[in-house]
Design an enzyme around this catalytic site. Sequence first.
Site, PDB file in Angstrom:
ATOM      1  N   LYS A  71       0.798  -1.226   0.000  1.00  0.00           N
ATOM      2  CA  LYS A  71       0.000   0.000   0.000  1.00  0.00           C
ATOM      3  C   LYS A  71       0.840   1.291   0.000  1.00  0.00           C
ATOM      4  O   LYS A  71       0.394   2.308  -0.510  1.00  0.00           O
ATOM      5  CB  LYS A  71      -0.982  -0.005   1.175  1.00  0.00           C
ATOM      6  N   ASP A 108      -9.904   3.828   2.622  1.00  0.00           N
ATOM      7  CA  ASP A 108     -10.035   3.424   4.031  1.00  0.00           C
ATOM      8  C   ASP A 108     -10.795   4.479   4.846  1.00  0.00           C
ATOM      9  O   ASP A 108     -11.601   4.146   5.721  1.00  0.00           O
ATOM     10  CB  ASP A 108      -8.659   3.197   4.657  1.00  0.00           C
TER      11      ASP A 108
END
Length: 282
Positions: A71, A108
Amino acid sequence: MTITGAARLAAILGWPVGHSRSPQLHGYWLDRLGIDGAVLPLAVRPEDLAETFRLLPRIGFTGWCLTIPHKQVALGLVHRLTQTARAIGSVNHVAVAEDGALVGNNTDAFGFLASLRAGAPSWDPAAAPAVVIGAGGAARAVVWALRDAGVREIRVTNRTPARAEGLVTAFGPSVSAIGWQDRAAALGGAGLLVNTTSLGMTGQPPLDLDLGALPPWAPVTDIVYSPLETALLAAARARGNPVVDGLGMLLHQARPLFESWFGIDPVVDDAVRAAVLGSGGP
Ligand code: ATR
């Protein structure tokens, strides 16, 4: 479901990837919506990530998502970053734009807020300070989301104080760093408590936190979803606080991914939760 040669393809890239629930989640939505498409789990070694980013669009992939350990590295492998991905400092979603550019996004924060709003509809961001436990990658997304939602005071407390200070530097004066030893007192007058650490996860020690000072109307949420009800959430529920488990964030953060790949914002409901919980893995 059976796919055809014209199926729209997306992927989840991780190393390892076998533990990911994303293929089951997206597969469930694809089945339910009758879409000719698939989200394939691809085990991609870190040293192969850049080449994979180049290859996937050329062989017809419409986009992909990322899990551990890719990520952060992905920040440097895309052509454009959304403001959210840049601020949070990680990419969990890559879309191939019409001009062929790879656009790195982070969903997120969206997932956290959508889950919180669905699970605690009475929560008012402007009403009272929020307390965030932890200052790792998940905390960055949570603090960004809370600030974006209009929370005026965000108290971050972390075992390693320098990381909490780092969030103050990154996100500005609405964020304050509270000493780890003062974490219970930080709950005084708070309108939300969020655990972003791995404490309470199966195999980890529980979060050691006295909830006594927390107002009983303040929602308590945990990003841990295995177990679904952590010791923190059980203690909060027992004293009457609204609780929101961590599975919702996992499910809601996947909605913008699915929509960008397949054109429909899918629904998060009890049936999706059951499908994902029944799929095994951590
Ligand atoms: P993630 O990206 O999933 O947030 P991370 O960056 O490793 O993972 O962050 C994990 C968080 O859990 C950190 O806030 C970490 O505290 P430190 O910054 O002090 O390491 C916290 N954490 C993990 N184990 C902990 C423990 N035993 N006690 C207190 N905090 C802990």
